[in-house]
Scaffold this motif. Structure first.
Motif, PDB file in Angstrom:
ATOM      1  N   LEU B  89      -3.912 -12.969  -9.323  1.00  0.00           N
ATOM      2  CA  LEU B  89      -3.868 -11.513  -9.170  1.00  0.00           C
ATOM      3  C   LEU B  89      -3.961 -10.905 -10.559  1.00  0.00           C
ATOM      4  N   PHE B  90      -4.747  -9.826 -10.698  1.00  0.00           N
ATOM      5  CA  PHE B  90      -4.913  -9.218 -12.019  1.00  0.00           C
ATOM      6  C   PHE B  90      -3.585  -8.608 -12.450  1.00  0.00           C
ATOM      7  N   LEU B  93      -3.156  -4.682 -12.972  1.00  0.00           N
ATOM      8  CA  LEU B  93      -3.413  -3.749 -11.872  1.00  0.00           C
ATOM      9  C   LEU B  93      -2.282  -3.842 -10.854  1.00  0.00           C
ATOM     10  N   PHE B 101      -9.834  -3.822  -5.411  1.00  0.00           N
ATOM     11  CA  PHE B 101     -10.811  -4.202  -6.437  1.00  0.00           C
ATOM     12  C   PHE B 101     -12.168  -4.589  -5.844  1.00  0.00           C
ATOM     13  N   GLY B 102     -12.128  -5.465  -4.826  1.00  0.00           N
ATOM     14  CA  GLY B 102     -13.376  -5.953  -4.239  1.00  0.00           C
ATOM     15  C   GLY B 102     -14.178  -4.842  -3.578  1.00  0.00           C
ATOM     16  N   ALA B 105     -15.665  -2.769  -6.373  1.00  0.00           N
ATOM     17  CA  ALA B 105     -16.769  -3.499  -6.998  1.00  0.00           C
ATOM     18  C   ALA B 105     -18.017  -3.439  -6.124  1.00  0.00           C
ATOM     19  N   ARG B 106     -17.817  -3.313  -4.815  1.00  0.00           N
ATOM     20  CA  ARG B 106     -18.962  -3.243  -3.909  1.00  0.00           C
ATOM     21  C   ARG B 106     -19.382  -1.802  -3.653  1.00  0.00           C
ATOM     22  N   ARG B 149      -6.534  -9.497  -0.540  1.00  0.00           N
ATOM     23  CA  ARG B 149      -7.607  -9.195  -1.483  1.00  0.00           C
ATOM     24  C   ARG B 149      -8.894  -9.925  -1.099  1.00  0.00           C
ATOM     25  N   ALA B 150      -8.737 -11.162  -0.582  1.00  0.00           N
ATOM     26  CA  ALA B 150      -9.915 -11.936  -0.215  1.00  0.00           C
ATOM     27  C   ALA B 150     -10.521 -11.460   1.105  1.00  0.00           C
TER      28      ALA B 150
END
Lengths: 283, 351
Positions: B89-90, B93, B101-102, B105-106, B149-150
């Motif tokens: 995990l970042f 953040l 995040f993902g 990013a998309r 997150r995934a």
């Protein structure tokens, strides 16, 4: 040399004074040079403090000469640091992240200005960016723009000397950072630029900050390259170190005061680094 | 639609991973193997963090990697979600920003991304930690964030790299059953890497056992548990495994000794014996058991309410006994006893 007193080595090795499992006897051959070394570093600074004209200190610090030089120094060092950040962080990233075959050679090249006498750097800058220099002649011909002996020239000279400090610090931080976080970001759909901006950069921020402080301090103290490339014009290119050198011949007390100011700034920088960036778990 | 992967990765001159993997939508396949077997390399290849040396990966008709054709879709453009071993995990953040995040990013806008991330946090049961930094989470909470997150980007392929190995025993039990629920709900394909047989058995529909970069056995958890084919798998599922040559019901073991089984076979066989099937006696038993042989105690290992006894003889055998039996038989390293085993307790299957 009295016969009744036991030799020092026996006293040091007596079981009562010995901590469990650890040798406490310090060899004189190491202690003596160590103490001398410490004194060598500290005594001159103490001398500066002792010799300072404390009664006229405030008046001198606020004199126009000192203030002008100080302001110029702070401005140019900060601008040089910005230049170093803008160019140095990408350079460090290239060194640390790309699998270029010559990256170790590039790394060595980057460190050359670190060991090069600054005067030589100044001469080299003149040859390239001077009015008749390799690049400088075109700057002059095409833009009517000349760097040597200007404030911008000071910034260039300082950046040239200070950038390796930043690059090395950031390069080290990047190589020490866990690259798997970048992998994680990639699996989340982030492009390399986004990964750099949102993951890599924040994670090496402490390294960048430490590098920037070192870089700024080096730029602030720059002398050789500056005086060679930018000259010594009060208000334009005469930074603090140059002012100190000049004052030493005409007004030694002023030189001491200027030196004290630089010493205070250095200590401030060191203290701020200790608090914020040197401790490993900085917020 | 499904995952078809022929994976060949050369990591060094001495190590090559070779793995054929086919999985349907909704299916969970576990890659099970010891450390260094190449399982994680397999996941990195599927994620697009590593390119194939040879072979081809196709997901729902989309070619992700084809070494011969020179096709390679990089990680950021694959419809894949991955949970890493220590979650990654970042740290700078918040939990919510990690999950969003993902989506960001998309290209999703900040507001929508955050709302969607928030919903997923609720779904994995940690909505109240949205504003927390990952450093302040427990292992179990971090695992849930990593899973959210995934999954938040609706991947078609979910990759889990040792998803439970960083957890303590109690948390592990709880998170394992939760994870199972999420995997059942997940419409895509899941590939899970683990060295823990229990994780694999509970979470996966199918297992591929990998040793030294090669698949040594595959099948459903039941198939693998009942008919292990290597010492590693036998150790994982906790049975005694022997190789031998069968003539009728008599099996001549490769390691010495003979066992009589209840099923007649001819040729090379594996023989599996559960540690609970063997009984120990002070004197030679004269009961109904078809197999009796003298053994010597080499070691004892407490395992909760039972004790596992390592015995040498023809053949060597691991036996689970009660602590009371340890006392009754006076079992100490070096002591001699008799082992007996009923023919009906032995499973034999062709090698």
């Amino acid at each position: 040399m009295t016969a009744t007193r036991p030799p020092a080595s026996i006293t040091a090795a007596s079981p009562r004074r010995r901590r469990r499992g650890r040798r406490t006897g310090l060899p004189v051959a190491l202690v003596l040079p160590a103490v001398l070394g410490l004194a060598f570093l500290v005594v001159p600074l103490l001398g500066l403090v002792i010799a300072a004209p404390w009664d006229t200190l405030f008046a001198r610090i606020t004199s126009p000469t000192v203030l002008t030089a100080l302001q110029l120094s702070l401005t140019t060092a900060s601008l040089a640091t910005v230049v170093c950040l803008v160019l140095g962080i990408p350079l460090a990233w290239l060194l640390a992240r790309s699998d270029l075959p010559g990256s170790s050679f590039l790394r060595a090249l980057v460190t050359v200005p670190l060991v090069l006498p600054p005067v030589v750097g100044g001469v080299a800058l003149l040859l390239v960016l001077g009015r008749n220099g390799l690049i400088g002649q075109y700057l002059e011909a095409w833009f009517g723009f000349s760097l040597p002996f200007t404030t911008a020239g000071v910034v260039v000279a300082e950046a040239f000397v200070a950038m390796p400090f930043l690059v090395i610090a950031v390069d080290g931080a990047l190589r020490g950072a866990d690259r798997r976080f970048e992998d994680a970001a990639a699996t989340l759909g982030a492009s390399r630029w986004l990964i750099f901006r949102r993951v890599t950069l924040p994670m090496v921020a402490p390294g960048i900050a430490a590098g920037a402080v070192l870089c700024w301090a080096r730029a602030l103290g720059e002398f050789g390259a500056t005086i060679t490339f930018a000259g010594n014009f009060p208000g334009e290119t005469q930074t603090m170190p140059l002012a100190v050198y000049l004052a030493l011949e005409t007004d030694p007390e002023a030189a001491i005061v200027l030196s004290l100011v630089l010493l205070a700034v250095s200590i401030l920088v060191l203290a701020s680094m200790r608090d914020k960036w040197i401790s490993p778990n900085a917020a | 639609m499904s995952l078809h992967a022929q994976i060949a990765v050369e990591r060094s001159s001495r190590f090559t991973l070779e793995l054929d993997l086919v999985a349907e939508r909704g299916e969970t396949v576990a890659l099970l193997g010891p450390n260094g077997a190449g399982k994680s390399t397999g996941l990195r290849v599927l994620a697009g963090l590593l390119a194939l040396s040879k072979g081809r990966i196709e997901l729902d008709g989309l070619v992700l990697d084809d070494a011969a054709a020179g096709t390679f879709v990089p990680a950021e453009r694959r419809p894949v979600g991955m949970v890493f071993q220590d979650y990654l995990l970042f740290p700078h953040l918040s939990v919510l920003e990690n999950v969003a995040f993902g989506l960001r990013a998309r290209g999703m806008d900040r507001h929508d991304a955050r709302r969607r991330a928030g919903k997923w946090l609720e779904r994995v049961g940690i909505g109240q930690y949205a504003r927390t930094k990952p450093g302040r989470l427990s292992g179990g909470q971090a695992q849930r964030v990593a899973l959210a997150r995934a999954l938040v980007t609706d991947p078609r392929l979910l990759l889990l790299d040792e998803p439970l190995s960083a957890l303590d025993a109690t948390t592990r039990l709880e998170v394992r059953s939760e994870l199972r629920h999420h995997l059942v709900d997940f419409p895509g394909t899941t590939v899970l890497v683990t060295h823990d047989p229990l994780d694999a058995m509970v979470l996966a529909d199918r297992l591929l056992v990998i040793e030294d970069g090669q698949v040594v056995q595959q099948g459903t958890p039941t198939e693998i548990a009942h008919a292990p084919r290597t010492d590693y798998v036998a150790q994982l599922v906790g049975v005694n495994l022997y190789r031998g040559t069968s003539r009728g019901t008599a099996v001549e073991l490769a390691c010495g000794g003979t066992l009589t089984t209840s099923t007649a076979r001819d040729g090379d066989v594996f023989v599996a014996v559960a540690p609970t099937a063997v009984t120990l006696h002070r004197d030679q038993p004269h009961g109904s058991a078809r197999n009796t042989w003298p053994v010597q105690v080499r070691g004892l290992e407490g395992r909760g309410t039972t004790t596992r006894v390592q015995l040498t003889g023809r053949p060597d055998v691991l036996v689970d006994v009660t602590p009371a039996a340890v006392a009754d038989l006076d079992l100490t390293p070096g002591s001699s006893v008799w082992a007996s085993l009923k023919a009906t307790e032995i499973r034999s299957y062709p090698a």
